[in-house]
Design an enzyme around this catalytic site. Structure first.
Site, PDB file in Angstrom:
ATOM      1  N   GLY A 239      15.846  -9.377  -0.764  1.00 43.26           N
ATOM      2  CA  GLY A 239      14.829 -10.341  -1.178  1.00 43.26           C
ATOM      3  C   GLY A 239      14.597 -10.313  -2.671  1.00 43.26           C
ATOM      4  O   GLY A 239      14.910  -9.318  -3.347  1.00 43.26           O
TER       5      GLY A 239
ATOM      6  N   ASN B 293      -2.034  -5.773  -9.789  1.00 43.93           N
ATOM      7  CA  ASN B 293      -2.761  -5.886  -8.517  1.00 43.93           C
ATOM      8  C   ASN B 293      -4.136  -5.231  -8.557  1.00 43.93           C
ATOM      9  O   ASN B 293      -4.861  -5.261  -7.572  1.00 43.93           O
ATOM     10  CB  ASN B 293      -1.928  -5.314  -7.352  1.00 43.93           C
ATOM     11  CG  ASN B 293      -2.044  -3.802  -7.260  1.00 43.93           C
ATOM     12  OD1 ASN B 293      -2.265  -3.125  -8.262  1.00 43.93           O
ATOM     13  ND2 ASN B 293      -1.909  -3.275  -6.059  1.00 43.93           N
TER      14      ASN B 293
ATOM     15  N   GLY C 239      11.472 -11.767  -4.123  1.00 47.91           N
ATOM     16  CA  GLY C 239      10.072 -12.121  -4.433  1.00 47.91           C
ATOM     17  C   GLY C 239       9.339 -10.990  -5.148  1.00 47.91           C
ATOM     18  O   GLY C 239       9.951 -10.085  -5.713  1.00 47.91           O
TER      19      GLY C 239
ATOM     20  N   LYS D 262      -1.216 -12.500  -8.822  1.00 47.04           N
ATOM     21  CA  LYS D 262      -0.875 -11.239  -9.497  1.00 47.04           C
ATOM     22  C   LYS D 262      -0.365 -11.450 -10.925  1.00 47.04           C
ATOM     23  O   LYS D 262      -0.402 -10.540 -11.739  1.00 47.04           O
ATOM     24  CB  LYS D 262       0.161 -10.454  -8.682  1.00 47.04           C
ATOM     25  CG  LYS D 262      -0.410  -9.856  -7.395  1.00 47.04           C
ATOM     26  CD  LYS D 262       0.602  -8.983  -6.686  1.00 47.04           C
ATOM     27  CE  LYS D 262       0.000  -8.370  -5.443  1.00 47.04           C
ATOM     28  NZ  LYS D 262       0.854  -7.372  -4.823  1.00 47.04           N
TER      29      LYS D 262
ATOM     30  N   GLY E  49       5.650  -0.976   6.273  1.00 44.97           N
ATOM     31  CA  GLY E  49       4.904  -0.999   5.021  1.00 44.97           C
ATOM     32  C   GLY E  49       3.445  -0.555   5.068  1.00 44.97           C
ATOM     33  O   GLY E  49       2.775  -0.585   4.040  1.00 44.97           O
TER      34      GLY E  49
ATOM     35  N   SER F 138      -7.709  -4.627   3.495  1.00 48.30           N
ATOM     36  CA  SER F 138      -8.173  -3.881   2.316  1.00 48.30           C
ATOM     37  C   SER F 138      -9.613  -3.379   2.422  1.00 48.30           C
ATOM     38  O   SER F 138      -9.924  -2.288   1.954  1.00 48.30           O
ATOM     39  CB  SER F 138      -8.016  -4.737   1.055  1.00 48.30           C
ATOM     40  OG  SER F 138      -6.652  -4.873   0.773  1.00 48.30           O
TER      41      SER F 138
ATOM     42  N   THR G 264      -4.314 -10.233  -5.181  1.00 47.95           N
ATOM     43  CA  THR G 264      -3.112 -10.421  -4.380  1.00 47.95           C
ATOM     44  C   THR G 264      -2.578 -11.846  -4.523  1.00 47.95           C
ATOM     45  O   THR G 264      -3.093 -12.640  -5.315  1.00 47.95           O
ATOM     46  CB  THR G 264      -3.347 -10.004  -2.905  1.00 47.95           C
ATOM     47  OG1 THR G 264      -2.080 -10.008  -2.244  1.00 47.95           O
ATOM     48  CG2 THR G 264      -4.289 -10.938  -2.175  1.00 47.95           C
TER      49      THR G 264
ATOM     50  N   SER H  49      -6.486  -9.597   5.760  1.00 47.22           N
ATOM     51  CA  SER H  49      -6.408  -8.421   4.889  1.00 47.22           C
ATOM     52  C   SER H  49      -7.013  -7.161   5.534  1.00 47.22           C
ATOM     53  O   SER H  49      -8.039  -7.224   6.193  1.00 47.22           O
ATOM     54  CB  SER H  49      -7.156  -8.709   3.589  1.00 47.22           C
ATOM     55  OG  SER H  49      -7.240  -7.538   2.837  1.00 47.22           O
TER      56      SER H  49
END
Ligand code: S3P
Length: 428
Positions: free
Chosen positions: A116, A77, A118, A56, A224, A15, A52, A13
């Site tokens: 996708g 989130n 998901g 979620k 992203g 974050s 995450t 991560s």
């Protein structure tokens, strides 16, 4: 834990780094096993957390109030604890819309394909609808619901698509070029003649094959990382009690996202040096790495180490093609497994497209353009051991060096100038 992230596997991560750049709290990464989640949510000791995969949705029944974006996506989130009551948000909504805005501008009236089905795909659907797209189709391997189509159908019947958003893991590390179970590129963008933007939710590597395909054809595209930063910036504002600003001051949010994004991108991106033999790639690379406190990798040194013999011997035993094959393997491995490094490449590493693709996935390429008269032949360089050899290769390759770099650096006698020019560009 007062502030932090919960999820199942969080070793990679970003974050903590991102949050601590945009707020002054300490942010902790907390891996929870599924059976620990109910207790964690029922007796909250945190002030605010991000949530995450795979929790979620798991956290939703414990929330007192859920924001409309989180409802539209069906996932949360970010959770804030206000006097023991938990409020849920979904800042991925802002994250993705900020990335889409940056790449494509407005989606009003556009035809959009989402790849996708998901969690990220649900976010993309909610965002694209809110942005006023004229039509949205979800592309999946086995269509089973309304609005879903197959890849073959997308390529055959929807060539007039304006924007493609990849929400599949195709192209993600460690399978950037694909493997038996996953494709390296989800869709052939050449089947879509009207594309005006390609957005890829994958941020590792920074530029997937899909993003590079688009950029190579002049189509705006981005991975992203910007979305990841944007969602964190918005979460940090909500955590700090600045909810009003988070949802209504888009300019402030975008400015802060840009600032933090530049910092995070620079810390993750590799600095790649290309250029002729004896143009100073290793010398400049080592000095730059030392100055910036970054790891230094020389692809020739890795080749030598793997082969267990000097490059002249590799050339005489395997020929130039044999050497190039080894070089391609090493370039790919080094590019795929390093972030925030300085990478010096061998003079011929630019010759193969697949090498450039791998280097560009994780790095920014600087061509050290040193004038021919300063390039000195040496006996340990099989293709550059005489002045004539160097001149011939220089002439053969010059255009290729220019075409494959992000930035050309005209080097002179003073190394400090070269270092400064690279640093200024890289951190701007
Ligand atoms: C080569 C350059 C060398 C080395 C090999 C081939 C080339 O690296 O990879 O001898 O084709 O230009 P340097 O550029 O570091 O000398």
């Amino acid at each position: 834990m007062k502030y932090g992230l919960i999820g199942e596997h969080l070793a990679h991560s970003f974050s903590k780094e991102i949050h601590e750049l945009c707020a002054d709290y300490t942010y902790e990464i907390c891996e929870l096993a599924p059976e620990a989640v109910p207790g964690f949510m029922q007796n909250p000791t945190f002030t605010a957390i991000n949530v995450t995969i795979p929790y979620k949705q798991t956290v939703m029944p414990y929330l007192y109030e859920i924001h409309e974006h989180a409802k539209a996506i069906g996932a949360v989130n970010s959770v804030v604890n206000r006097d023991g009551k938990l409020w849920g948000y979904n800042t991925d909504f802002y994250g993705l819309s900020a990335l889409i805005r940056r790449v494509c501008g407005s989606l009003k009236g556009e035809k959009v394909l989402i790849l996708g089905s998901g969690g990220t795909s649900h976010t993309a659907r909610a965002v694209v609808k809110a942005e006023g797209a004229a039509s949205v189709l979800t592309v999946v391997r086995n269509p089973s619901a309304e609005g879903q189509i197959s890849y073959a159908e997308a390529e055959a019947n929807h060539g007039d698509t304006d924007v493609i958003i990849n929400c599949t893991p195709c192209g993600m590390y460690p399978y950037a070029d694909g493997a038996s179970h996953i494709k390296g590129t989800p869709i052939d963008i050449l089947k879509f003649s009207r594309l005006s933007g390609v957005v890829d939710a994958v941020y590792n590597p920074l530029r997937t094959n899909l993003v590079q395909d688009a950029l190579d054809h002049g189509i705006p595209a981005e991975g992203g990382l910007y979305m990841l930063v944007a969602q964190a910036v918005m979460a940090s504002r909500i955590f700090l009690g600045r909810v009003e600003e988070a949802f209504s001051d888009e300019t402030a949010m975008d400015e802060e996202t840009d600032r933090v994004y530049r910092r995070i991108l620079a810390s993750k991106e590799n600095i790649v040096l290309t250029g002729m033999p004896s143009s100073g790639k290793s010398t400049v690379g080592k000095a730059l790495a030392q100055e910036l406190g970054r790891p230094f990798v020389d692809t020739d040194a890795v080749i030598l180490q793997r082969a267990g013999k000097p490059i002249t011997e590799i050339f005489s035993e395997l020929g130039e093609v044999g050497f190039r094959d080894l070089e391609t393997q090493v370039v790919k491995d080094v590019a795929n497994t390093h972030t925030g490094a300085v990478i010096a490449t061998g003079g011929g590493a630019i010759l193969r497209d697949e090498n450039i693709r791998a280097l560009r996935r994780t790095g920014r390429i600087y061509f050290l353009n040193r004038p021919l008269e300063y390039l000195i032949p040496t006996a340990d360089r099989p293709i550059a051991s005489t002045v004539e050899d160097i001149r011939r290769r220089f002439e053969e390759r010059y255009d290729r060096y220019l075409a494959t770099c992000d930035v050309e650096i005209k080097t002179d006698e003073v190394m400090k100038h070269t270092l400064n020019t690279i640093r200024e560009d890289f951190f701007s």
